[in-house]
Scaffold this active site. Structure first.
Site, PDB file in Angstrom:
ATOM      1  N   LYS A  11       0.818  -1.220   0.000  1.00  0.00           N
ATOM      2  CA  LYS A  11       0.000   0.000   0.000  1.00  0.00           C
ATOM      3  C   LYS A  11       0.851   1.269   0.000  1.00  0.00           C
ATOM      4  CE  LYS A  11      -3.938  -2.121   2.289  1.00  0.00           C
ATOM      5  NZ  LYS A  11      -4.826  -2.096   3.456  1.00  0.00           N
ATOM      6  N   CYS A  12       2.165   1.128   0.191  1.00  0.00           N
ATOM      7  CA  CYS A  12       3.079   2.261   0.297  1.00  0.00           C
ATOM      8  C   CYS A  12       3.751   2.533  -1.046  1.00  0.00           C
ATOM      9  CB  CYS A  12       4.136   1.963   1.363  1.00  0.00           C
ATOM     10  SG  CYS A  12       5.476   3.176   1.447  1.00  0.00           S
ATOM     11  N   GLY A  13       3.605   3.746  -1.544  1.00  0.00           N
ATOM     12  CA  GLY A  13       4.211   4.115  -2.820  1.00  0.00           C
ATOM     13  C   GLY A  13       5.724   4.004  -2.812  1.00  0.00           C
ATOM     14  N   ARG A  54       6.593   0.335  -3.032  1.00  0.00           N
ATOM     15  CA  ARG A  54       6.344  -0.178  -4.391  1.00  0.00           C
ATOM     16  C   ARG A  54       7.423   0.300  -5.360  1.00  0.00           C
ATOM     17  NH1 ARG A  54       1.087   1.592  -3.225  1.00  0.00           N
ATOM     18  NH2 ARG A  54       1.352   3.280  -4.726  1.00  0.00           N
TER      19      ARG A  54
END
Length: 113
Positions: free
Chosen positions: A10-12, A15
């Site tokens: 969920k963390c940019g 990712r």
């Protein structure tokens, strides 16, 4: 080269760091640390290898770390809290044979590739 990333999908930043590893052809093991948290001992080893005090790797945003007094706590207290509640672990942590980095910003991963 092999790497392990303690990842939150969920963390940019997490990712994007994973994408760098994949683009570089790294054989990467992805550990979703919220589902499979590292042990207290593993966390201590990761932070030691990264040259970080656990408080420097404490996730503040989106957590109750300040309210719990963890921003002022000693390393053992912070490690205990992270082991009990992995949302307190700042991400992403990446480990390779060249070392460990808390990859914020994502380009920090280049130091250990």
């Amino acid at each position: 080269m092999k790497a392990t990333i303690w990842h939150n999908p969920k963390c940019g930043t997490s990712r994007n760091t994973l994408a760098i590893l994949q683009e570089r052809g790294v054989d990467v093991t992805v550990v979703e640390y919220l589902k499979n948290p590292p042990s207290r001992e593993k966390l201590a080893q990761l932070y030691k290898d990264a040259g970080l005090d656990p408080a420097a790797a404490l996730r503040i945003r989106g957590t109750d770390a300040k309210e719990r007094g963890l921003t002022e706590a000693d390393a053992d207290t912070v490690l205990d809290a992270m082991a009990a509640d992995p949302i307190l672990i700042e991400r992403p942590l990446v480990e390779t044979d060249k070392g460990v980095r808390l990859c914020r910003p994502k380009e920090t991963v280049e130091e250990i590739l």
